[in-house]
Structures are given as C-alpha cells and as structure tokens.
Write a protein that holds these residues in place. Structure first.
Motif, PDB file in Angstrom:
ATOM      1  N   LEU A  57     -10.530  10.081 -24.379  1.00 25.39           N
ATOM      2  CA  LEU A  57     -11.222  11.155 -23.678  1.00 25.39           C
ATOM      3  C   LEU A  57     -10.231  11.958 -22.840  1.00 25.39           C
ATOM      4  N   GLU A  58     -10.500  13.242 -22.751  1.00 29.06           N
ATOM      5  CA  GLU A  58      -9.754  14.098 -21.826  1.00 29.06           C
ATOM      6  C   GLU A  58     -10.773  14.895 -21.023  1.00 29.06           C
ATOM      7  N   ILE A  59     -10.774  14.676 -19.717  1.00 30.27           N
ATOM      8  CA  ILE A  59     -11.749  15.311 -18.843  1.00 30.27           C
ATOM      9  C   ILE A  59     -11.403  16.794 -18.699  1.00 30.27           C
ATOM     10  N   LEU A  60     -12.429  17.621 -18.775  1.00 31.49           N
ATOM     11  CA  LEU A  60     -12.236  19.057 -18.590  1.00 31.49           C
ATOM     12  C   LEU A  60     -12.705  19.492 -17.209  1.00 31.49           C
ATOM     13  N   ASP A  61     -13.998  19.374 -16.955  1.00 31.55           N
ATOM     14  CA  ASP A  61     -14.598  19.899 -15.738  1.00 31.55           C
ATOM     15  C   ASP A  61     -15.917  19.204 -15.480  1.00 31.55           C
ATOM     16  N   ARG A  62     -16.450  19.438 -14.273  1.00 28.00           N
ATOM     17  CA  ARG A  62     -17.871  19.212 -14.083  1.00 28.00           C
ATOM     18  C   ARG A  62     -18.616  20.262 -14.893  1.00 28.00           C
ATOM     19  N   ALA A  63     -19.830  19.939 -15.317  1.00 27.19           N
ATOM     20  CA  ALA A  63     -20.596  20.875 -16.147  1.00 27.19           C
ATOM     21  C   ALA A  63     -20.736  22.230 -15.455  1.00 27.19           C
ATOM     22  N   GLY A  64     -20.898  22.218 -14.135  1.00 28.84           N
ATOM     23  CA  GLY A  64     -21.058  23.473 -13.413  1.00 28.84           C
ATOM     24  C   GLY A  64     -19.759  24.199 -13.132  1.00 28.84           C
ATOM     25  N   ASP A  65     -18.624  23.579 -13.478  1.00 34.27           N
ATOM     26  CA  ASP A  65     -17.327  24.181 -13.177  1.00 34.27           C
ATOM     27  C   ASP A  65     -16.697  24.894 -14.369  1.00 34.27           C
ATOM     28  N   LEU A  66     -17.337  24.818 -15.541  1.00 35.97           N
ATOM     29  CA  LEU A  66     -16.771  25.472 -16.715  1.00 35.97           C
ATOM     30  C   LEU A  66     -16.777  26.983 -16.494  1.00 35.97           C
ATOM     31  N   LEU A  67     -15.658  27.617 -16.789  1.00 33.36           N
ATOM     32  CA  LEU A  67     -15.530  29.059 -16.603  1.00 33.36           C
ATOM     33  C   LEU A  67     -15.977  29.775 -17.877  1.00 33.36           C
ATOM     34  N   HIS A  68     -16.535  30.969 -17.708  1.00 31.97           N
ATOM     35  CA  HIS A  68     -16.911  31.802 -18.855  1.00 31.97           C
ATOM     36  C   HIS A  68     -16.148  33.114 -18.724  1.00 31.97           C
ATOM     37  N   GLY A 105     -31.583   5.575 -20.443  1.00 32.16           N
ATOM     38  CA  GLY A 105     -30.780   4.360 -20.493  1.00 32.16           C
ATOM     39  C   GLY A 105     -29.281   4.596 -20.468  1.00 32.16           C
ATOM     40  N   TRP A 106     -28.866   5.817 -20.195  1.00 36.48           N
ATOM     41  CA  TRP A 106     -27.447   6.141 -20.055  1.00 36.48           C
ATOM     42  C   TRP A 106     -27.227   6.802 -18.691  1.00 36.48           C
ATOM     43  N   LEU A 107     -26.063   6.576 -18.098  1.00 39.80           N
ATOM     44  CA  LEU A 107     -25.680   7.313 -16.901  1.00 39.80           C
ATOM     45  C   LEU A 107     -25.143   8.667 -17.327  1.00 39.80           C
ATOM     46  N   HIS A 108     -25.766   9.735 -16.845  1.00 36.45           N
ATOM     47  CA  HIS A 108     -25.329  11.095 -17.142  1.00 36.45           C
ATOM     48  C   HIS A 108     -24.416  11.557 -16.006  1.00 36.45           C
ATOM     49  N   THR A 109     -23.131  11.718 -16.303  1.00 36.69           N
ATOM     50  CA  THR A 109     -22.145  11.940 -15.254  1.00 36.69           C
ATOM     51  C   THR A 109     -22.045  13.389 -14.805  1.00 36.69           C
ATOM     52  N   GLY A 110     -22.430  14.331 -15.676  1.00 37.89           N
ATOM     53  CA  GLY A 110     -22.220  15.737 -15.361  1.00 37.89           C
ATOM     54  C   GLY A 110     -20.789  16.192 -15.579  1.00 37.89           C
ATOM     55  N   ASP A 111     -19.922  15.293 -16.055  1.00 39.39           N
ATOM     56  CA  ASP A 111     -18.531  15.645 -16.345  1.00 39.39           C
ATOM     57  C   ASP A 111     -18.389  16.022 -17.814  1.00 39.39           C
ATOM     58  N   LEU A 112     -17.573  17.040 -18.083  1.00 38.52           N
ATOM     59  CA  LEU A 112     -17.309  17.481 -19.453  1.00 38.52           C
ATOM     60  C   LEU A 112     -15.965  16.953 -19.930  1.00 38.52           C
ATOM     61  N   ALA A 113     -15.913  16.605 -21.209  1.00 42.46           N
ATOM     62  CA  ALA A 113     -14.675  16.089 -21.790  1.00 42.46           C
ATOM     63  C   ALA A 113     -14.644  16.410 -23.269  1.00 42.46           C
ATOM     64  N   VAL A 114     -13.448  16.339 -23.835  1.00 36.93           N
ATOM     65  CA  VAL A 114     -13.276  16.359 -25.285  1.00 36.93           C
ATOM     66  C   VAL A 114     -12.799  14.978 -25.708  1.00 36.93           C
ATOM     67  N   THR A 115     -13.006  14.662 -26.983  1.00 37.79           N
ATOM     68  CA  THR A 115     -12.520  13.410 -27.544  1.00 37.79           C
ATOM     69  C   THR A 115     -11.446  13.738 -28.577  1.00 37.79           C
ATOM     70  N   HIS A 116     -10.276  13.140 -28.419  1.00 36.68           N
ATOM     71  CA  HIS A 116      -9.158  13.404 -29.325  1.00 36.68           C
ATOM     72  C   HIS A 116      -9.253  12.532 -30.582  1.00 36.68           C
ATOM     73  N   PRO A 117      -8.504  12.862 -31.621  1.00 36.49           N
ATOM     74  CA  PRO A 117      -8.573  12.066 -32.856  1.00 36.49           C
ATOM     75  C   PRO A 117      -8.296  10.586 -32.650  1.00 36.49           C
ATOM     76  N   ASP A 118      -7.494  10.234 -31.622  1.00 35.35           N
ATOM     77  CA  ASP A 118      -7.222   8.817 -31.363  1.00 35.35           C
ATOM     78  C   ASP A 118      -8.328   8.154 -30.548  1.00 35.35           C
ATOM     79  N   GLY A 119      -9.410   8.900 -30.263  1.00 37.54           N
ATOM     80  CA  GLY A 119     -10.537   8.344 -29.525  1.00 37.54           C
ATOM     81  C   GLY A 119     -10.430   8.466 -28.024  1.00 37.54           C
TER      82      GLY A 119
END
Length: 517
Positions: free
Chosen positions: A400-411, A384-398
């Motif tokens: 969102l800040e987009i980071l990457d696509r899930a497959g684009d995260l570097l290790h 029942g949710w759209l899964h975007t595949g995008d990664l983000a963090v949530t800041h204290p003020d609520g």
C-alpha cells in the motif's frame, strides 16, 4: 484451555525473569531495574485500590513522558482499571471537556498540568494523584504494601485496556476503546518487526499519551529491554545514550535532516516512521545517517501501527540510499489481519499503483468502538470493516502507498491529484523541512494547488524558486501555483498538520494577494 489475551502477561513475565536487568532510565536519574519497576508498580496498584479504583474504572493520565507516566501504564491495567491518557498538548478547554467525558474514577496528573484541570476534577469529585516535579510519586509509594502482581481475576480480553482520544473536539469526541486483545496483538507485531530483545534500549520519543506511545510501554517491558525517557533533544539522545530503537513521526525526525547539522550514528538505530508520509529525501537522509528505517501506517483505532515496509524484505539498494519501495507503507504486519484499498462499491482496487481507494481494515487490532459515541462507532465499523477515510493505491507487489485523507484529495485541472505527490516534489529540494499542499478556489481554474513550507535553519530559498523547482517534476496542472514560506505549520497535539487551517489561509484574500514569497 483458553485464557484471556493481554499484553500484561508478557509484562508480568519480564518483571520476574529480568528482575536484575535495567528497566528504566530517565535523564539525570539512577537506572531502575525490573525488580524496582515491579515494586513500584505493585505499590501504585495498592494506592489506586485505596482510592477506590475498582475493576473497569477509568483512570486519567495527563502529563509528559516521565517515570511516573510509564509507571501508570503498568499499574493502572494491572489494578483491573482502564488507563485514559490525555495529551497535555490539547488546549485547556479540550482537556477539561475530555476529563469530564472520560468519566474517571481517579486521575494521575503532572503538577505542571494540574492547574489546567484541577477545578474540573474537583467538581467531579475525582481523587487526584499529583505526579512529576515537586510530587515524587516513588517516595510517596514507599510506605505502602505491594499488591500481588497478577492478571486481574475478572480480566476479559474484549474489555478496554485504554481509552485514547484522537482529538480534543467537543462536537464529536472520539475516545478509542482499545481492548486487551487488540493491545496484545499489537505487542506481538512490534516485538517481531522491531526485533526488541533484552539488550535493546528504546527511546520514548513519541508522547506516551498519544496512542499509548504506539503500544511501546507494554512492548518494551515484554522484551525485557530498557525504557529510555527523552532528554533535552532527540539529537543528543541519539548521540549519547546508546539508543537502539525508537518510533517517531516525520515531524519529530525532520530536524535531523538539516544539511547544516549533519548527524552520524555510532551504531545502527532501528526507527519505525509513521503518522504522515515522510518525503523520499528524509528517508534517504535517515538511511545515510545509520538508521534502519521501517515505514509504517496505522491509526489509534487500529492500536497504532498496522502495515509496514521493512528493508530486510527488499532487494539490496546502493549504500546510503533507501529502496524505492520504502516510500510505501507496505504490507500488513505479521498478525495485523486484512488491510485493503477498496473502490466506492467495496471492491479491492487493482494492483496497478495508480487507482486510489479507501483503506478498510478487518483485524484483531481494531478498536471496540468510541466511548460514549455510538453514532461515530456505527459509521466507522459499518459492514464489519473499519473505514479509515484514508486513500491509498496498491502496487503490483501488494504494498500500500498512502495518498491522502478522502477529504484531502485535490481536484486540479479537472483531475484528481494527491497532495502527497505534490509534497514529495517539494521535499526533493534540500532547503525544505516540511511541506503541505492544499487546494484553494480560483476564479478561472476552479481549484489550484497552494503549498506551505518551512525551511531548514539558515535556508534562504523563496517561494517562486520552489515553484520553478517543481515544474519539471510534476504535470502542469499539479504544480503549486502559490508557495508560501512560513515559520511554523499549525498542528494538532499529536503533531499532525491542521490542513483545514491552511485551506482557510490559502483561500483568504490576504494570503492570495501575498503571492509567492
């Protein structure tokens, strides 16, 4: 009482209420009033019905931003049909495949693109309405009787108003079915957040065939504002045509940040930036030039823009400088519903600005599904949710800040690193126009960061200099180990960088041997 929600209701109001106001201005043409637009729309509805287009039928639109294309966005849904815009920047084989996959009953095709799909449409027995140069649609419609302009009798708000293909791939075609209800909510959000009014002059810098121009055709008409079709250059349009509003990707706006060609707007222009994360320097440059910058996030699957950071919601910043929070994609728009970053077990991430999670969405703006692709629909809308595949963090003020696509995260160095954070460091250098960072295999380190950058015209900086520039700005393990200065970046038809192409380049022995340039 309940009547179907559709963006067409506000469009029909504007065609009457603002009949004498300017509706459409293309370069080197006379201005069309809303009465002119209403008449042309009504005659195109008649023409479509004469071609046999029935309620729910699919009508292709292929071509650039022209008067004919904008007319199609009004007439096709008012005829009770579903508009299927195909981006002419798609390769020929993709256009032909999608033209068949969409199951069209008719097609409006610009004469410059018609040779690319003519054989396919002929084989499908699809009637073609030529548009654009050499095929003056308005003149050909002149002899037809106008159809009554009303909401279709059988309008269902949960039925598609458009089908928008996210790419031209033949392996997993994703034709996003956006409903009348979703388009209505998107329209309401844009009207509120962009503050579009009858005196507004909106420049269609985005291709109308990409995500319906983020919903602008119906929204601008709903406001009774003026549609401005683009001329030869964005810079010239901004300086000479009284633009008050536009939506654009960072790639479209990047040339405006060239320090060798400064730009100062004569009056404030509100710009909604989304598509990829703009660098802080681009945001700062746009602010200093006189833009009122809104920074958003969304997907075609969410009827385009879903979240937003508006400087009006933030404490004042020093003159000419964007607030720090403007680098974030913000809160859900007024009517956007629920947007969260969640962990792998579906729990919201802490509001610490550090813990990444996948963005999931529950909203009236979410698509009905993918046309003729049930498997992809099930994957995308699981639970029942759209899964975007995008990664983000949530800041204290609520926000969102987009980071990457899930497959684009570097290790890197055994730690997850967002490519966006490395790119942000590169963007702080004044010579960098575009920057993309990918991971490449390394025999000792496992993975290393490799950057591909383009420069502003006349810039002479070398890759090794850019690497040294990043060293004090990033942890050692996150610094790019190679920086390649290139002329162009490979991109999709909608302007997004093809990271998988750059990953192959970064991993190739030839590119590795080239080192820093």
């Amino acid at each position: 009482m309940k009547i179907p929600l559709s963006p067409l209701s506000a469009v029909l109001r504007a065609l009457t209420v603002h009949a004498l106001r300017p509706a459409l201005h293309a370069p080197d043409t006379e201005v069309m009033t809303y009465a002119d637009l209403a008449g042309a729309t009504a005659r195109l509805v008649t023409h479509l019905r004469n071609l046999g287009v029935q309620t729910g039928a699919h009508v292709l639109l292929i071509g650039p931003n022209t008067t004919d294309a904008l007319l199609a966005f009004h007439a096709v849904p008012l005829a009770g049909a579903v508009i299927v815009p195909l981006n002419p920047a798609f390769p020929d084989d993709a256009l032909r495949f999608l033209a068949q996959h969409a199951q069209p009953a008719a097609a409006l095709v610009d004469t410059r693109d018609l040779p690319r799909v003519q054989d396919t449409l002929t084989a499908l027995n699809v009637p073609v309405v030529p548009t654009g140069p050499g095929a003056p649609l308005l003149e050909r419609l002149g002899g037809l009787s106008p159809a009554p302009l009303t909401l279709p009798d059988t309008l269902d708000e949960d039925q598609p108003i458009s089908i928008n293909y996210t790419s031209g791939t033949t392996s997993d075609p994703k034709g996003v079915m956006l409903t009348h209800r979703a388009a209505f909510v998107n329209q309401a959000n844009l009207l509120y957040h962009l503050n579009l009014r009858p005196p507004s002059r909106y420049l269609h810098a985005l291709p109308l065939t990409h995500g319906n121009g983020w919903g602008a055709p119906w929204t601008v008409s709903a406001a009774g504002a003026t549609h401005l079709l683009p001329g030869d250059s964005l810079r010239a349009d901004l300086l000479t045509r009284g633009v008050t509003h536009l939506c654009a990707s960072p790639a479209l706006l990047a040339p405006l940040s060239d320090p060798a060609a400064p730009l100062t707007l004569g009056s404030p222009t509100r710009v909604l930036v989304a598509g990829t994360s703009p660098g802080p320097r681009l945001l700062g440059t746009l602010t200093a030039q006189g833009f009122e910058v809104l920074h958003g996030y969304g997907l075609i699957e969410t009827s385009a823009i879903l979240t937003l950071t508006d400087p009006a919601d933030l404490p004042p910043a020093p003159p000419g400088q964007p607030p720090e929070a403007l680098t974030r994609q913000g809160h859900p728009m007024a009517f956007a519903g629920e947007v969260r970053a969640v962990t792998e077990d579906g729990q919201p991430v802490p509001h610490d600005g550090f813990t990444p999670g996948e963005i999931v969405v529950r909203s009236n703006q979410v698509m009905r599904g993918y046309h003729r692709n049930r498997a992809a629909t099930r994957r995308a809308l699981e639970g029942g949710w759209l899964h975007t595949g995008d990664l983000a963090v949530t800041h204290p003020d609520g926000r969102l800040e987009i980071l990457d696509r899930a497959g684009d995260l570097l290790h890197l160095g055994g730690q997850p690193v967002s490519s966006a954070q490395v790119e942000a460091a590169l963007y702080r250098h004044p010579s960098v126009r575009e920057a993309v960072v990918v991971a490449a295999p390394h025999p000792d380190a496992g993975q290393i960061a490799v950057a591909f950058v383009t420069l502003h015209p006349g810039a002479q900086v070398q890759g090794r200099e850019l690497q040294r520039f990043c060293e004090p700005l990033l942890p050692a393990h996150a610094c790019p180990r190679r920086v390649h200065v290139v002329t162009d970046l490979p991109k999709t038809a909608s302007g997004k960088v093809l990271r998988h192409v750059l990953r192959r380049r970064a991993a190739s022995p030839e590119t590795s041997a080239a080192g820093l340039r």
